[in-house]
Design a protein around this motif. Structure first.
Motif, PDB file in Angstrom:
ATOM      1  N   PRO A  41       0.701  -1.106  -0.044  1.00 21.87           N
ATOM      2  CA  PRO A  41      -0.109   0.036   0.146  1.00 21.87           C
ATOM      3  C   PRO A  41       0.994   1.338   0.093  1.00 21.87           C
ATOM      4  CG  PRO A  41      -0.366  -1.303   2.109  1.00 21.87           C
ATOM      5  CD  PRO A  41       0.669  -2.040   1.310  1.00 21.87           C
ATOM      6  N   ASP A  42       0.135   2.351  -0.389  1.00 29.36           N
ATOM      7  CA  ASP A  42       0.841   3.670  -0.464  1.00 29.36           C
ATOM      8  C   ASP A  42      -0.150   4.731  -0.264  1.00 29.36           C
ATOM      9  OD1 ASP A  42      -0.712   3.756  -2.606  1.00 29.36           O
ATOM     10  OD2 ASP A  42       1.100   4.034  -4.214  1.00 29.36           O
ATOM     11  N   ALA A 101      -5.605   7.600   0.094  1.00 28.76           N
ATOM     12  CA  ALA A 101      -6.548   8.741  -0.273  1.00 28.76           C
ATOM     13  C   ALA A 101      -7.758   8.228  -0.744  1.00 28.76           C
ATOM     14  CB  ALA A 101      -5.807   9.343  -1.186  1.00 28.76           C
ATOM     15  N   GLN A 102      -7.408   7.053  -1.807  1.00 31.43           N
ATOM     16  CA  GLN A 102      -8.760   6.445  -2.369  1.00 31.43           C
ATOM     17  C   GLN A 102      -9.706   5.799  -1.568  1.00 31.43           C
ATOM     18  OE1 GLN A 102      -7.830   3.708  -5.494  1.00 31.43           O
ATOM     19  NE2 GLN A 102      -5.898   4.914  -6.231  1.00 31.43           N
ATOM     20  N   LEU A 103      -9.240   5.178  -0.400  1.00 33.90           N
ATOM     21  CA  LEU A 103      -9.973   4.586   0.564  1.00 33.90           C
ATOM     22  C   LEU A 103     -10.796   5.498   1.328  1.00 33.90           C
ATOM     23  CD1 LEU A 103     -11.222   2.297   2.530  1.00 33.90           C
ATOM     24  CD2 LEU A 103      -8.735   2.646   3.794  1.00 33.90           C
ATOM     25  N   LEU A 104     -10.054   6.829   1.665  1.00 32.09           N
ATOM     26  CA  LEU A 104     -10.805   7.899   2.451  1.00 32.09           C
ATOM     27  C   LEU A 104     -11.722   8.530   1.630  1.00 32.09           C
ATOM     28  CD1 LEU A 104      -7.746   9.436   4.185  1.00 32.09           C
ATOM     29  CD2 LEU A 104      -9.498   8.042   5.163  1.00 32.09           C
ATOM     30  N   ASP A 105     -11.644   8.631   0.301  1.00 30.75           N
ATOM     31  CA  ASP A 105     -12.488   9.313  -0.401  1.00 30.75           C
ATOM     32  C   ASP A 105     -13.642   8.245  -0.731  1.00 30.75           C
ATOM     33  OD1 ASP A 105     -11.021  11.376  -1.491  1.00 30.75           O
ATOM     34  OD2 ASP A 105     -10.475  10.305  -3.322  1.00 30.75           O
ATOM     35  N   TYR A 112      -7.418  -7.053   3.366  1.00 34.08           N
ATOM     36  CA  TYR A 112      -7.018  -6.857   4.857  1.00 34.08           C
ATOM     37  C   TYR A 112      -6.610  -5.436   5.133  1.00 34.08           C
ATOM     38  CZ  TYR A 112      -4.034  -7.206   8.942  1.00 34.08           C
ATOM     39  OH  TYR A 112      -3.689  -7.308  10.183  1.00 34.08           O
ATOM     40  N   PHE A 113      -5.898  -4.750   4.149  1.00 38.42           N
ATOM     41  CA  PHE A 113      -5.430  -3.432   4.597  1.00 38.42           C
ATOM     42  C   PHE A 113      -6.598  -2.474   4.373  1.00 38.42           C
ATOM     43  CE2 PHE A 113      -4.176   0.697   2.957  1.00 38.42           C
ATOM     44  CZ  PHE A 113      -3.004   1.004   3.860  1.00 38.42           C
ATOM     45  N   VAL A 114      -7.675  -2.593   3.535  1.00 42.64           N
ATOM     46  CA  VAL A 114      -8.711  -1.711   3.383  1.00 42.64           C
ATOM     47  C   VAL A 114      -9.553  -1.828   4.766  1.00 42.64           C
ATOM     48  CG1 VAL A 114     -10.941  -1.278   2.209  1.00 42.64           C
ATOM     49  CG2 VAL A 114      -8.825  -1.331   0.904  1.00 42.64           C
ATOM     50  N   THR A 115      -9.954  -3.179   5.018  1.00 44.45           N
ATOM     51  CA  THR A 115     -10.674  -3.317   6.302  1.00 44.45           C
ATOM     52  C   THR A 115     -10.244  -2.656   7.515  1.00 44.45           C
ATOM     53  OG1 THR A 115     -11.517  -5.572   5.154  1.00 44.45           O
ATOM     54  CG2 THR A 115     -12.138  -5.360   7.497  1.00 44.45           C
TER      55      THR A 115
END
Length: 184
Positions: A35-36, A41-45, A142-145
């Motif tokens: 991840p970067d 930023a995409q996840l927060l959006d 996993y990262f997103v969750t």
């Protein structure tokens, strides 16, 4: 209440194939990504959270009363941390009470782990932190969750402290417009 066995993490134990590919072949493990900041930023959006990049280059999502930072640290940005800086100031004389509450939170929850920071002027503030090593890659799901859960838990801690300290009335009073026409 029963627990769905598929919801329990396996930590590497072999799993039965889920779905599979055409011809009956197992689907294989989920893809691994490194991840970067762009992914965060995409996840927060997607979570519809307002965010900015601060002077240090870290993503920051502001809330009333605290800020959550999404940071990559290390020589190769191999450590991902979500840190919440809570704005409420406590007097040094209350540090023992605050530490008792923080200890209770840390015992009863997985994240964020919260600690105190005492400034030179004697003001005590709270910081919550969750971290994972991502340099060798992690599953995207996993990262997103995990990032979403850490964010939600950071918000939850603020609400928990308000309830535990009995500050809800003070906060609601601060939200009311002052008209000056009521007697105290």
């Amino acid at each position: 209440m029963s627990i769905d066995p598929s919801s329990i993490p396996s930590f590497g134990a072999p799993q039965p194939p889920q779905g599979g590919q055409p011809g009956g072949a197992p689907a294989g493990p989920p893809p691994v990504i490194v991840p970067d900041q762009n992914l965060v930023a995409q996840l927060l959006d997607q979570m519809q959270l307002k965010h900015v990049v601060d002077d240090d280059g870290d993503l920051t999502a502001p809330w009333e009363g605290f800020r959550v930072y999404y940071m990559f640290r290390g020589d190769q940005k191999e450590l991902f941390a979500v840190r919440a800086f809570y704005d409420r100031a406590y007097e040094l004389e209350r540090k023992g009470e605050i530490l008792d509450l923080v200890d209770e939170w840390n015992r009863e929850t997985l994240w964020p782990k919260v600690y105190t920071h005492t400034h030179e002027d004697g003001v005590v503030r709270l910081i919550g932190e969750s971290q994972m090593i991502v340099g060798t890659g992690v599953s995207l799901e996993y990262f997103v969750t995990t990032t979403a859960n850490w964010t939600q838990a950071s918000v939850g801690f603020e609400q928990w402290m308000i309830e535990r300290l009995g500050l809800q009335g003070d906060i609601e009073e601060g939200d009311k417009p002052e008209d000056g026409g009521e007697d105290a």
